[in-house]
Write an enzyme that holds these catalytic residues in place. Structure first.
Site, PDB file in Angstrom:
ATOM      1  N   HIS A 142     -23.493  15.338 -22.030  1.00 13.76           N
ATOM      2  CA  HIS A 142     -24.514  16.324 -22.389  1.00 13.76           C
ATOM      3  C   HIS A 142     -25.883  15.665 -22.399  1.00 13.76           C
ATOM      4  CE1 HIS A 142     -20.672  17.348 -24.166  1.00 13.76           C
ATOM      5  NE2 HIS A 142     -21.007  18.606 -24.033  1.00 13.76           N
ATOM      6  N   LYS A 156     -16.675  17.846 -17.409  1.00 15.31           N
ATOM      7  CA  LYS A 156     -17.655  18.829 -17.902  1.00 15.31           C
ATOM      8  C   LYS A 156     -19.017  18.162 -18.081  1.00 15.31           C
ATOM      9  CE  LYS A 156     -19.170  21.055 -22.114  1.00 15.31           C
ATOM     10  NZ  LYS A 156     -19.107  20.974 -23.589  1.00 15.31           N
TER      11      LYS A 156
END
Length: 252
Positions: free
Chosen positions: A143, A170
């Site tokens: 992230h 992800k």
């Protein structure tokens, strides 16, 4: 490309799957949130355990996980400690972080764990192997709440997650401009078409990046995050609205 099946849910085919995050601070909060979520239309329940006050007490964590599982019995449960350095609520040492995830795997209560890519290659590889021995799937994540890296860097990180054994790589990034959203989508297409042999999840955060949360089926992202009550990241929309849009795009 292979799919990932968790319980009866097949990730990587059809419309993107909807993930919602439960963020209670106490066991009482966790139970009340889980009860409120029971009627919502989602596919995967993520427990953001970094919001949980007693995260360093294994007994409390497992008691809360058990309470969630008793209330929401039919959905895959994703166990996520989001580190402070990647936008989470608390910081743990690497040793504490790995031990927490191993305890979740050992419990038999969770179907998936989230492992952050930059935890350390050796620790990540070993924990992926441990999870797989116990039939627990791994979402490997990264992230950036400040910027959007170049498309080449996004692809490189996703490829590294794949190489380290992630079931589902992800990445979530923050756009500063509209062009940054296109960078994320371009990277998603490139990864999905050239390198991915498993489902991936990508998103551009904030209001600017909302289109990336809706158009996963077009560009190659297999899941998206929605909000039941409080959003767990900037740009999330309600699960009801999300399901409507995903269904429209799927049926088009």
């Amino acid at each position: 490309m292979k799919t990932v099946t968790v319980r009866d849910l097949v990730v990587g085919e059809g419309a993107p799957k909807i993930i919602v995050s439960l963020m209670g601070k106490t066991i009482t909060d966790v139970k009340s949130e889980a009860l409120a979520y029971r009627e919502a239309d989602f596919d995967i329940l993520e427990w953001r355990v970094d919001h949980f006050a007693n995260v360093t007490t294994a007994e409390s964590v497992l008691e809360a996980a058990g309470a969630i599982r008793e209330i929401i019995t039919d959905k895959p449960l994703l166990f996520t400690f989001r580190s402070a350095k990647e936008g989470g609520e608390q910081a743990l040492t690497t040793g504490q972080y790995i031990a927490l995830n191993r305890a979740a795997v050992d419990s038999g209560l969770v179907d998936m764990i989230d492992l952050e890519l930059f935890t350390g290659d050796d620790e990540v590889k070993a924990t992926v192997g441990y999870a797989h021995q116990h039939n627990v799937a791994v979402i490997m994540s990264n992230h950036d709440f400040h910027k959007t890296p170049a498309a080449e860097e996004i692809v490189q990180r996703l490829r590294k997650m794949q190489e380290l054994g992630a079931d589902i790589p992800k990445i979530a990034v923050m756009p500063q401009t509209k062009a940054d959203v296109l960078t994320l989508l371009t990277a998603t297409v490139e990864m999905q078409e050239r390198y991915a042999d498993r489902p991936i999840i990508t998103m551009s955060m904030s209001k600017t990046g909302v289109i990336s949360r809706l158009a996963g089926e077009v560009f190659g992202s297999a899941a998206t995050f929605g909000a039941v009550k409080k959003a767990s990241a900037p740009g999330q929309i309600s699960v009801a609205d999300l399901r409507t849009v995903l269904t429209i795009l799927h049926q088009a």
